[in-house]
Design a protein around this motif. Structure first.
Motif, PDB file in Angstrom:
ATOM      1  N   ARG A  17       0.838  -1.206   0.000  1.00  0.00           N
ATOM      2  CA  ARG A  17       0.000   0.000   0.000  1.00  0.00           C
ATOM      3  C   ARG A  17       0.872   1.254   0.000  1.00  0.00           C
ATOM      4  NH1 ARG A  17      -1.216   3.576   3.800  1.00  0.00           N
ATOM      5  NH2 ARG A  17      -0.273   2.352   5.450  1.00  0.00           N
ATOM      6  N   GLN A  67       1.522   3.608  -3.286  1.00  0.00           N
ATOM      7  CA  GLN A  67       0.974   4.970  -3.203  1.00  0.00           C
ATOM      8  C   GLN A  67       2.083   6.004  -3.392  1.00  0.00           C
ATOM      9  OE1 GLN A  67      -2.984   4.070  -0.512  1.00  0.00           O
ATOM     10  NE2 GLN A  67      -1.417   5.356   0.362  1.00  0.00           N
ATOM     11  N   LYS A  77      -4.501   5.444  -3.318  1.00  0.00           N
ATOM     12  CA  LYS A  77      -4.332   6.889  -3.118  1.00  0.00           C
ATOM     13  C   LYS A  77      -3.006   7.355  -3.723  1.00  0.00           C
ATOM     14  CE  LYS A  77      -6.931   7.306   1.186  1.00  0.00           C
ATOM     15  NZ  LYS A  77      -7.464   5.962   1.439  1.00  0.00           N
ATOM     16  N   SER A  80      -2.035  13.941  -1.594  1.00  0.00           N
ATOM     17  CA  SER A  80      -3.020  15.016  -1.732  1.00  0.00           C
ATOM     18  C   SER A  80      -2.437  16.245  -2.445  1.00  0.00           C
ATOM     19  CB  SER A  80      -3.510  15.423  -0.339  1.00  0.00           C
ATOM     20  OG  SER A  80      -2.396  15.653   0.526  1.00  0.00           O
ATOM     21  N   ASN A 103      10.422  13.269   4.882  1.00  0.00           N
ATOM     22  CA  ASN A 103       9.754  11.983   5.024  1.00  0.00           C
ATOM     23  C   ASN A 103      10.635  10.861   4.464  1.00  0.00           C
ATOM     24  OD1 ASN A 103       8.013   9.853   3.715  1.00  0.00           O
ATOM     25  ND2 ASN A 103       6.522  10.874   5.013  1.00  0.00           N
ATOM     26  N   SER A 121      -4.194   8.973  12.815  1.00  0.00           N
ATOM     27  CA  SER A 121      -3.461   8.153  11.839  1.00  0.00           C
ATOM     28  C   SER A 121      -3.698   6.666  12.123  1.00  0.00           C
ATOM     29  CB  SER A 121      -1.967   8.497  11.917  1.00  0.00           C
ATOM     30  OG  SER A 121      -1.215   7.520  11.254  1.00  0.00           O
ATOM     31  N   THR A 122      -4.402   6.014  11.218  1.00  0.00           N
ATOM     32  CA  THR A 122      -4.807   4.623  11.463  1.00  0.00           C
ATOM     33  C   THR A 122      -3.632   3.644  11.342  1.00  0.00           C
ATOM     34  OG1 THR A 122      -5.541   4.744   9.173  1.00  0.00           O
ATOM     35  CG2 THR A 122      -7.256   4.724  10.844  1.00  0.00           C
ATOM     36  N   ASN A 123      -2.659   3.977  10.508  1.00  0.00           N
ATOM     37  CA  ASN A 123      -1.585   3.012  10.236  1.00  0.00           C
ATOM     38  C   ASN A 123      -0.326   3.213  11.070  1.00  0.00           C
ATOM     39  OD1 ASN A 123      -2.878   1.715   7.787  1.00  0.00           O
ATOM     40  ND2 ASN A 123      -2.828   3.841   7.116  1.00  0.00           N
ATOM     41  N   LYS A 153       7.726   2.969   9.291  1.00  0.00           N
ATOM     42  CA  LYS A 153       7.874   4.393   9.569  1.00  0.00           C
ATOM     43  C   LYS A 153       8.778   4.523  10.787  1.00  0.00           C
ATOM     44  CE  LYS A 153       3.862   6.990   9.179  1.00  0.00           C
ATOM     45  NZ  LYS A 153       2.372   7.207   9.221  1.00  0.00           N
ATOM     46  N   ASN A 202       3.728  11.162  11.814  1.00  0.00           N
ATOM     47  CA  ASN A 202       3.318  12.267  10.932  1.00  0.00           C
ATOM     48  C   ASN A 202       3.556  13.620  11.612  1.00  0.00           C
ATOM     49  OD1 ASN A 202       2.370  10.004   9.630  1.00  0.00           O
ATOM     50  ND2 ASN A 202       0.209  10.609   9.606  1.00  0.00           N
TER      51      ASN A 202
HETATM   52  N1  BYC Z   1      -2.381  12.294   0.701  1.00  0.00           N
HETATM   53  O1  BYC Z   1      -2.558   6.247   8.801  1.00  0.00           O
HETATM   54  P1  BYC Z   1      -1.961   7.321   7.971  1.00  0.00           P
HETATM   55  C1  BYC Z   1       6.538  12.869  -3.895  1.00  0.00           C
HETATM   56  C2  BYC Z   1      -3.929   8.517   3.801  1.00  0.00           C
HETATM   57  S1  BYC Z   1       6.162  13.280  -2.308  1.00  0.00           S
HETATM   58  C3  BYC Z   1      -3.238  11.279   0.428  1.00  0.00           C
HETATM   59  O2  BYC Z   1      -1.150   8.336   8.669  1.00  0.00           O
HETATM   60  P2  BYC Z   1       0.372   6.226   6.656  1.00  0.00           P
HETATM   61  C4  BYC Z   1       6.976  13.881  -4.855  1.00  0.00           C
HETATM   62  C5  BYC Z   1      -3.151   7.233   4.090  1.00  0.00           C
HETATM   63  O3  BYC Z   1      -2.718   6.613   2.875  1.00  0.00           O
HETATM   64  C6  BYC Z   1       4.728  12.455  -1.709  1.00  0.00           C
HETATM   65  N2  BYC Z   1      -3.547  10.327   1.352  1.00  0.00           N
HETATM   66  O4  BYC Z   1      -1.143   6.666   6.754  1.00  0.00           O
HETATM   67  C7  BYC Z   1       7.495  15.095  -4.478  1.00  0.00           C
HETATM   68  C8  BYC Z   1      -4.182   6.440   4.869  1.00  0.00           C
HETATM   69  O5  BYC Z   1      -5.145   5.872   3.984  1.00  0.00           O
HETATM   70  P3  BYC Z   1      -5.105   4.291   3.570  1.00  0.00           P
HETATM   71  C9  BYC Z   1       4.778  10.980  -1.612  1.00  0.00           C
HETATM   72  C10 BYC Z   1      -2.933  10.414   2.563  1.00  0.00           C
HETATM   73  O6  BYC Z   1       0.554   5.493   5.376  1.00  0.00           O
HETATM   74  C11 BYC Z   1       7.793  16.045  -5.419  1.00  0.00           C
HETATM   75  C12 BYC Z   1      -4.952   7.516   5.638  1.00  0.00           C
HETATM   76  O7  BYC Z   1      -4.722   8.725   4.963  1.00  0.00           O
HETATM   77  N3  BYC Z   1       5.465  10.504  -0.457  1.00  0.00           N
HETATM   78  O8  BYC Z   1       6.345  11.747  -4.202  1.00  0.00           O
HETATM   79  O9  BYC Z   1       0.841   5.564   7.908  1.00  0.00           O
HETATM   80  C13 BYC Z   1       7.578  15.823  -6.756  1.00  0.00           C
HETATM   81  C14 BYC Z   1      -4.482   7.614   7.084  1.00  0.00           C
HETATM   82  O10 BYC Z   1      -3.118   8.081   7.166  1.00  0.00           O
HETATM   83  C15 BYC Z   1      -2.019  11.420   2.875  1.00  0.00           C
HETATM   84  C16 BYC Z   1       5.120   9.334   0.111  1.00  0.00           C
HETATM   85  O11 BYC Z   1       4.194   8.697  -0.318  1.00  0.00           O
HETATM   86  C17 BYC Z   1      -1.751  12.398   1.901  1.00  0.00           C
HETATM   87  N4  BYC Z   1      -0.917  13.435   2.109  1.00  0.00           N
HETATM   88  O12 BYC Z   1       1.166   7.633   6.570  1.00  0.00           O
HETATM   89  C18 BYC Z   1       7.065  14.605  -7.161  1.00  0.00           C
HETATM   90  C19 BYC Z   1       5.971   8.852   1.246  1.00  0.00           C
HETATM   91  N5  BYC Z   1      -1.586  11.242   4.137  1.00  0.00           N
HETATM   92  O13 BYC Z   1      -3.873   4.115   2.688  1.00  0.00           O
HETATM   93  C20 BYC Z   1       6.778  13.630  -6.216  1.00  0.00           C
HETATM   94  C21 BYC Z   1       5.626   7.460   1.695  1.00  0.00           C
HETATM   95  C22 BYC Z   1      -2.202  10.156   4.593  1.00  0.00           C
HETATM   96  O14 BYC Z   1      -4.987   3.509   4.850  1.00  0.00           O
HETATM   97  N6  BYC Z   1       4.416   7.431   2.453  1.00  0.00           N
HETATM   98  N7  BYC Z   1      -3.025   9.654   3.659  1.00  0.00           N
HETATM   99  O15 BYC Z   1      -6.384   4.087   2.809  1.00  0.00           O
HETATM  100  C23 BYC Z   1       4.355   7.709   3.786  1.00  0.00           C
HETATM  101  O16 BYC Z   1       5.339   8.045   4.416  1.00  0.00           O
HETATM  102  C24 BYC Z   1       3.025   7.516   4.474  1.00  0.00           C
HETATM  103  O17 BYC Z   1       2.200   6.742   3.649  1.00  0.00           O
HETATM  104  C25 BYC Z   1       2.310   8.857   4.837  1.00  0.00           C
HETATM  105  C26 BYC Z   1       0.963   8.512   5.485  1.00  0.00           C
HETATM  106  C27 BYC Z   1       3.141   9.646   5.829  1.00  0.00           C
HETATM  107  C28 BYC Z   1       2.051   9.711   3.591  1.00  0.00           C
END
Ligand code: BYC
Length: 315
Positions: free
Chosen positions: A36, A40, A106, A109, A135, A205-207, A217, A221
Motif C-alpha cells: 500500500r 501509493q 491513493k 493530496s 519523510n 493516523s490509522t496506520n 515508519k 506524521n
Molecule cells: N495524501 O494512517 P496514515 C513525492 C492517507 S512526495 C493522500 O497516517 P500512513 C513527490 C493514508 O494513505 C509524496 N492520502 O497513513 C514530491 C491512509 O489511507 P489508507 C509521496 C494520505 O501510510 C515532489 C490515511 O490517509 N510521499 O512523491 O501511515 C515531486 C491515514 O493516514 C495522505 C510518500 O508517499 C496524503 N498526504 O502515513 C514529485 C511517502 N496522508 O492508505 C513527487 C511514503 C495520509 O490507509 N508514504 N493519507 O487508505 C508515507 O510516508 C506515508 O504513507 C504517509 C501517510 C506519511 C504519507
C-alpha cells in the motif's frame, strides 16, 4: 514451524535492525502495508510529474527549462524504482496501475492543487520536495530492504530538487514588485497543502502505530510535520517572504515553532477525490495509459521475439 515462532523471528530481526528481504517470511499485514505505502508513493511520483510538466513549455529561460525537464524526468524514475520495489512483494505493476486509475489507490493530496504561475515551480520544489525529503530520509532506514535501498538514490535527487526550487524563488524574491508578489502568492497557496502531505494528526493516523512497530515508519506524521515547520520558518527569512500563518511563533520552552490549525476538512476532501484537480489528474493518467498501449505491445512483442532467438542460440 508455528506462525507465532515465525512472527517472533520476524519481529526480532526488525528489532535488531536487520532488513526484511523479499524471500523472507513476513506477516501478510506487513506485506500489505508495504505494498500500500510503496505503491501509493510510486503513484505520487508519477502523478507529481503532471503539475510540473505543465510548465516545461513555459519556463522563463533555457536554463530553467532544462532544470525542470531533468526534475520531471527524475520523478518518473523514482516512480519506476518504487513500482519495482513493490513488485518484489508480489504485486504486479498492472494491478497497481489499475488501482490508481480506478481510484482505489491513493496518491499524495498535494498533487491535486493547480500550478498557476511560474513561482509555483519554485514553491513546489522548495516546499513540496522539502516535505518529501524529510519523510524520505527517514524511509532510507525503513525495515523493508528494497524500499530502503530505492529511497537512498531518490533522496539524493530530491535534495537537488529542493535547492533548485529555493533558488528559483530567491531570484523572484529579488526581482520586480510583480515578481515578489508572485513569489509570495505561490508560498501562500502551497504552504498549507504542504503541511498536509505528512498525513493526518497522529491521533487520527490509522496506520502509524503498527508501521512504527514494524519500523516501516521511523517518525510519526506530527514529528515530521514539526521538523518541516521548524526548517521552513528559518529558510523563509532568507527569501524575505512570510508564511501565511499568524500563529507561527518560536516557542522557547518547546524549542520548536508553534503553528496554526490545519484545515483537516479540506485535507479529507482532497484525499476522497474532491480536490481542485483530482479528476483532471486521473484523467491525464488514464489517457496516457491508453495512448501508450501500442508502445507496451511493441516492447512486449520485441522481448518475446528476442527470448525465442536466444533460446535457439542456446540450443
Ligand atoms: N495524501 O494512517 P496514515 C513525492 C492517507 S512526495 C493522500 O497516517 P500512513 C513527490 C493514508 O494513505 C509524496 N492520502 O497513513 C514530491 C491512509 O489511507 P489508507 C509521496 C494520505 O501510510 C515532489 C490515511 O490517509 N510521499 O512523491 O501511515 C515531486 C491515514 O493516514 C495522505 C510518500 O508517499 C496524503 N498526504 O502515513 C514529485 C511517502 N496522508 O492508505 C513527487 C511514503 C495520509 O490507509 N508514504 N493519507 O487508505 C508515507 O510516508 C506515508 O504513507 C504517509 C501517510 C506519511 C504519507
Amino acid at each position: 514451524m508455528q506462525v507465532q515462532d515465525l512472527e517472533k523471528i520476524f519481529q526480532d530481526k526488525i528489532d535488531r535492525e536487520i532488513k526484511i528481504e523479499p524471500k523472507d517470511w513476513m506477516p501478510e499485514a506487513y506485506r500489505k502495508t508495504n505494498i500500500r505505502q510503496i505503491s501509493q508513493h510510486a503513484h505520487s511520483e508519477i502523478v507529481g510529474m503532471l503539475p510540473e510538466g505543465n510548465w516545461i513549455s513555459r519556463a522563463p529561460s533555457l536554463k530553467r527549462k532544462a532544470i525542470l525537464i531533468a526534475k520531471v524526468q527524475d520523478e518518473g524514475g523514482h516512480g519506476l524504482y518504487l513500482y519495482a520495489a513493490a513488485e518484489t512483494l508480489g504485486s504486479s505493476r498492472e494491478q497497481m496501475i489499475d488501482d490508481l486509475h480506478s481510484g482505489k489507490a491513493k496518491y499524495s493530496s498535494i498533487f491535486n492543487y493547480p500550478t498557476l504561475t511560474w513561482a509555483d515551480m519554485g514553491a513546489v520544489g522548495w516546499l513540496v520536495d522539502g516535505a518529501a525529503i524529510l519523510n524520505q530520509v527517514m524511509l532510507c532506514r525503513t525495515s523493508y530492504g528494497p524500499y530502503a535501498r530505492a529511497m537512498v538514490r531518490i533522496c539524493k535527487e530530491e535534495s537537488f530538487h529542493q535547492r533548485q526550487g529555493f533558488d528559483a524563488l530567491l531570484v523572484l524574491s529579488k526581482g520586480t514588485a510583480e515578481q515578489k508578489a508572485m513569489c509570495q502568492d505561490a508560498i501562500n497557496r502551497w504552504w498549507w497543502p504542504s503541511l498536509m502531505m505528512f498525513g493526518p494528526k497522529d491521533s487520527e493516523s490509522t496506520n502509524s502505530d503498527q508501521s512504527m512497530k514494524w519500523k516501516i515508519k521511523r517518525k510519526t506524521n506530527d514529528e515530521l510535520r514539526q521538523s518541516f515547520v521548524d526548517m521552513i520558518a528559518e529558510q523563509i527569512k532568507l527569501l524575505g517572504m512570510t508564511l501565511p500563518d499568524p500563529a507561527l511563533k518560536w516557542n522557547d520552552a518547546r524549542k520548536h515553532y508553534d503553528f496554526g490549525e490545519i484545515n483537516w476538512d479540506e485535507f479529507w476532501q482532497v484525499v476522497k477525490g474532491n480536490g481542485p484537480c483530482n479528476r483532471q489528474r486521473l484523467e491525464a493518467r488514464r489517457k496516457a495509459q491508453k495512448e501508450g498501449e501500442w508502445v507496451r505491445e511493441a516492447a512486449l512483442a520485441y522481448a518475446n521475439k528476442k527470448a525465442v532467438v536466444q533460446k535457439h542460440v542456446a540450443a
